[in-house]
Design a protein around this motif. Structure first.
Motif, PDB file in Angstrom:
ATOM      1  N   UNK A  49       9.956 -53.661 -28.488  1.00  0.00           N
ATOM      2  CA  UNK A  49       9.790 -53.750 -27.032  1.00  0.00           C
ATOM      3  C   UNK A  49       8.818 -52.682 -26.533  1.00  0.00           C
ATOM      4  N   UNK A  50       8.873 -51.490 -27.150  1.00  0.00           N
ATOM      5  CA  UNK A  50       8.019 -50.373 -26.719  1.00  0.00           C
ATOM      6  C   UNK A  50       6.541 -50.668 -26.936  1.00  0.00           C
ATOM      7  N   UNK A  51       6.221 -51.486 -27.925  1.00  0.00           N
ATOM      8  CA  UNK A  51       4.816 -51.800 -28.192  1.00  0.00           C
ATOM      9  C   UNK A  51       4.375 -53.094 -27.512  1.00  0.00           C
ATOM     10  N   UNK A  52       5.288 -53.689 -26.749  1.00  0.00           N
ATOM     11  CA  UNK A  52       4.922 -54.899 -26.002  1.00  0.00           C
ATOM     12  C   UNK A  52       5.434 -56.188 -26.592  1.00  0.00           C
ATOM     13  N   UNK A  53       6.334 -56.087 -27.590  1.00  0.00           N
ATOM     14  CA  UNK A  53       6.895 -57.286 -28.204  1.00  0.00           C
ATOM     15  C   UNK A  53       5.882 -58.034 -29.063  1.00  0.00           C
ATOM     16  N   UNK A  54       6.290 -59.186 -29.538  1.00  0.00           N
ATOM     17  CA  UNK A  54       5.384 -60.000 -30.353  1.00  0.00           C
ATOM     18  C   UNK A  54       4.177 -60.490 -29.551  1.00  0.00           C
ATOM     19  N   UNK A  55       4.331 -60.523 -28.229  1.00  0.00           N
ATOM     20  CA  UNK A  55       3.212 -60.951 -27.378  1.00  0.00           C
ATOM     21  C   UNK A  55       2.003 -60.026 -27.541  1.00  0.00           C
ATOM     22  N   UNK A  56       2.261 -58.750 -27.859  1.00  0.00           N
ATOM     23  CA  UNK A  56       1.174 -57.775 -27.974  1.00  0.00           C
ATOM     24  C   UNK A  56       0.292 -58.017 -29.192  1.00  0.00           C
ATOM     25  N   UNK A  57       0.811 -58.750 -30.182  1.00  0.00           N
ATOM     26  CA  UNK A  57       0.040 -58.986 -31.410  1.00  0.00           C
ATOM     27  C   UNK A  57      -0.232 -60.473 -31.631  1.00  0.00           C
ATOM     28  N   UNK A  58       0.054 -61.279 -30.637  1.00  0.00           N
ATOM     29  CA  UNK A  58      -0.013 -62.734 -30.802  1.00  0.00           C
ATOM     30  C   UNK A  58      -1.425 -63.270 -31.000  1.00  0.00           C
ATOM     31  N   UNK A  59      -2.439 -62.486 -30.653  1.00  0.00           N
ATOM     32  CA  UNK A  59      -3.821 -62.946 -30.806  1.00  0.00           C
ATOM     33  C   UNK A  59      -4.563 -62.190 -31.910  1.00  0.00           C
ATOM     34  N   UNK A  60      -3.825 -61.489 -32.749  1.00  0.00           N
ATOM     35  CA  UNK A  60      -4.424 -60.761 -33.877  1.00  0.00           C
ATOM     36  C   UNK A  60      -4.143 -61.498 -35.180  1.00  0.00           C
ATOM     37  N   UNK A  61      -5.167 -61.612 -36.020  1.00  0.00           N
ATOM     38  CA  UNK A  61      -4.961 -62.225 -37.326  1.00  0.00           C
ATOM     39  C   UNK A  61      -4.125 -61.315 -38.221  1.00  0.00           C
ATOM     40  N   UNK A  62      -4.416 -59.992 -38.193  1.00  0.00           N
ATOM     41  CA  UNK A  62      -3.679 -59.015 -39.005  1.00  0.00           C
ATOM     42  C   UNK A  62      -2.469 -58.516 -38.222  1.00  0.00           C
ATOM     43  N   UNK A  63      -1.492 -59.395 -38.024  1.00  0.00           N
ATOM     44  CA  UNK A  63      -0.312 -59.041 -37.234  1.00  0.00           C
ATOM     45  C   UNK A  63       0.501 -57.929 -37.880  1.00  0.00           C
ATOM     46  N   UNK A  64       0.545 -57.917 -39.227  1.00  0.00           N
ATOM     47  CA  UNK A  64       1.308 -56.886 -39.920  1.00  0.00           C
ATOM     48  C   UNK A  64       0.693 -55.504 -39.682  1.00  0.00           C
ATOM     49  N   UNK A  65      -0.635 -55.418 -39.797  1.00  0.00           N
ATOM     50  CA  UNK A  65      -1.317 -54.159 -39.525  1.00  0.00           C
ATOM     51  C   UNK A  65      -1.010 -53.678 -38.112  1.00  0.00           C
ATOM     52  N   UNK A  66      -1.074 -54.584 -37.143  1.00  0.00           N
ATOM     53  CA  UNK A  66      -0.875 -54.207 -35.746  1.00  0.00           C
ATOM     54  C   UNK A  66       0.539 -53.704 -35.475  1.00  0.00           C
ATOM     55  N   UNK A  67       1.531 -54.289 -36.134  1.00  0.00           N
ATOM     56  CA  UNK A  67       2.908 -53.818 -35.929  1.00  0.00           C
ATOM     57  C   UNK A  67       3.041 -52.355 -36.332  1.00  0.00           C
ATOM     58  N   UNK A  68       2.378 -51.964 -37.410  1.00  0.00           N
ATOM     59  CA  UNK A  68       2.410 -50.567 -37.820  1.00  0.00           C
ATOM     60  C   UNK A  68       1.531 -49.697 -36.937  1.00  0.00           C
ATOM     61  N   UNK A  69       0.331 -50.182 -36.632  1.00  0.00           N
ATOM     62  CA  UNK A  69      -0.626 -49.403 -35.848  1.00  0.00           C
ATOM     63  C   UNK A  69      -0.105 -49.109 -34.443  1.00  0.00           C
ATOM     64  N   UNK A  70       0.410 -50.117 -33.761  1.00  0.00           N
ATOM     65  CA  UNK A  70       0.898 -49.923 -32.398  1.00  0.00           C
ATOM     66  C   UNK A  70       2.146 -49.044 -32.377  1.00  0.00           C
ATOM     67  N   UNK A  71       2.969 -49.168 -33.421  1.00  0.00           N
ATOM     68  CA  UNK A  71       4.156 -48.315 -33.513  1.00  0.00           C
ATOM     69  C   UNK A  71       3.763 -46.849 -33.641  1.00  0.00           C
ATOM     70  N   UNK A  72       2.784 -46.570 -34.497  1.00  0.00           N
ATOM     71  CA  UNK A  72       2.302 -45.189 -34.646  1.00  0.00           C
ATOM     72  C   UNK A  72       1.644 -44.710 -33.354  1.00  0.00           C
ATOM     73  N   UNK A  73       0.986 -45.608 -32.656  1.00  0.00           N
ATOM     74  CA  UNK A  73       0.264 -45.252 -31.435  1.00  0.00           C
ATOM     75  C   UNK A  73       1.206 -44.794 -30.327  1.00  0.00           C
ATOM     76  N   UNK A  74       2.427 -45.361 -30.277  1.00  0.00           N
ATOM     77  CA  UNK A  74       3.378 -44.960 -29.229  1.00  0.00           C
ATOM     78  C   UNK A  74       4.251 -43.789 -29.665  1.00  0.00           C
ATOM     79  N   UNK A  75       3.976 -43.227 -30.852  1.00  0.00           N
ATOM     80  CA  UNK A  75       4.628 -41.983 -31.230  1.00  0.00           C
ATOM     81  C   UNK A  75       5.701 -42.056 -32.303  1.00  0.00           C
TER      82      UNK A  75
END
Length: 283
Positions: free
Chosen positions: A226-252
């Protein structure tokens, strides 16, 4: 003996090419030496386990078509030595051939909490992420484990991969994988994965820390999602797995690489199939 100008220039050009080749070779050698060092450091790290930390888990399994040995792959997640967990299989099309496999799984493991969700709702261009979002609505537990249908695990998988989350600062746990390659085409792909992808991932971890995740396994709390915006935040990325890690690190939050190695069952009938896989991953 006189040397023509063209011969002299040719000789100079060949020397320049030789120097460039040497530089490229030395660069590759240095990279792989550092990769080996990074691997030694990574696999030499001590992992602290909390003996009483076994929270309930929801496993999200997006299904699209039939992977090689898909029944056995999925069944390994049903044989976990873990007290409380739920499995949600999500499919977009009611005609998907994977549905029959999931129904067989449900029949063969009647004591497990297993659900099959068929929903064609789309939240973005990445249909796998839409699949996950459709399954999330039925998740009973805070901790989510996401793994593709071509992944195979041992009975201690959940016990091991959930452990880093006993530290509240950890937002995502991910795993490296070992390729299962039945044919010669798959073996070539497996060599490429081991020598290129894994080397790059471990080197990146050593240089700047884990700021990415791998689709072989992603363990994440719903509050972090939820803190990274849910699945909606990565719904337009091909590398969804990368984004789940990247956005998580980005929010601390921290992203941790588990010491557990899963198996990835490769499926490429022809060399063209393998090349298409590589092109997709490069994108």
């Amino acid at each position: 003996m006189e040397i023509s100008a063209s011969a002299f220039l040719t000789n100079i050009n060949l020397q320049v090419i030789d120097v460039l080749i040497v530089i490229l070779c030395l660069s590759a050698i240095l990279f792989y030496c550092y990769s080996i060092y990074s691997a030694v450091v990574t696999f030499g790290e001590s992992h602290i386990y909390a003996p009483n930390f076994y929270p309930p888990i929801t496993i999200l399994k997006p299904i699209c078509g039939l992977d090689r040995d898909i029944y056995e792959n999925l069944a390994t997640f049903c044989r976990q030595e873990y007290s409380t967990y739920q499995i949600i299989f999500s499919v977009r099309s009611p005609q998907d051939p994977g549905i029959d496999v999931v129904k067989q799984i449900i029949q063969d493991f009647p004591r497990l909490d297993i659900q099959l969700i068929v929903c064609d709702r789309i939240i973005g261009t990445n249909l796998k992420v839409s699949n996950l979002a459709n399954a999330l609505s039925f998740a009973k537990y805070e901790i989510l484990v996401i793994a593709d249908s071509d992944i195979r695990v041992g009975e201690d998988y959940l016990q091991r991969v959930v452990q880093p989350l006993h530290n509240k600062n950890v937002g995502v746990v991910t795993c490296l994988y070992r390729s299962v390659a039945p044919g010669w085409v798959e073996k070539l792909e497996a060599v490429g994965t081991a020598c290129d992808f894994h080397a790059g991932a471990i080197t990146s971890k050593q240089l700047e820390g884990m700021k990415f995740a791998l689709g072989s396994t992603i363990v994440i709390r719903q509050e972090v999602l939820k803190a990274i915006g849910g699945f909606e935040a990565i719904a337009d990325y091909l590398a969804d797995d990368f984004q789940l890690g990247y956005l998580t690190a980005k929010v601390g939050y921290k992203v941790m690489l588990s010491d557990y190695i899963v198996e990835h069952v490769l499926f490429a009938n022809t060399l063209i199939d393998s090349i298409q896989h590589q092109v997709r991953w490069l994108r």
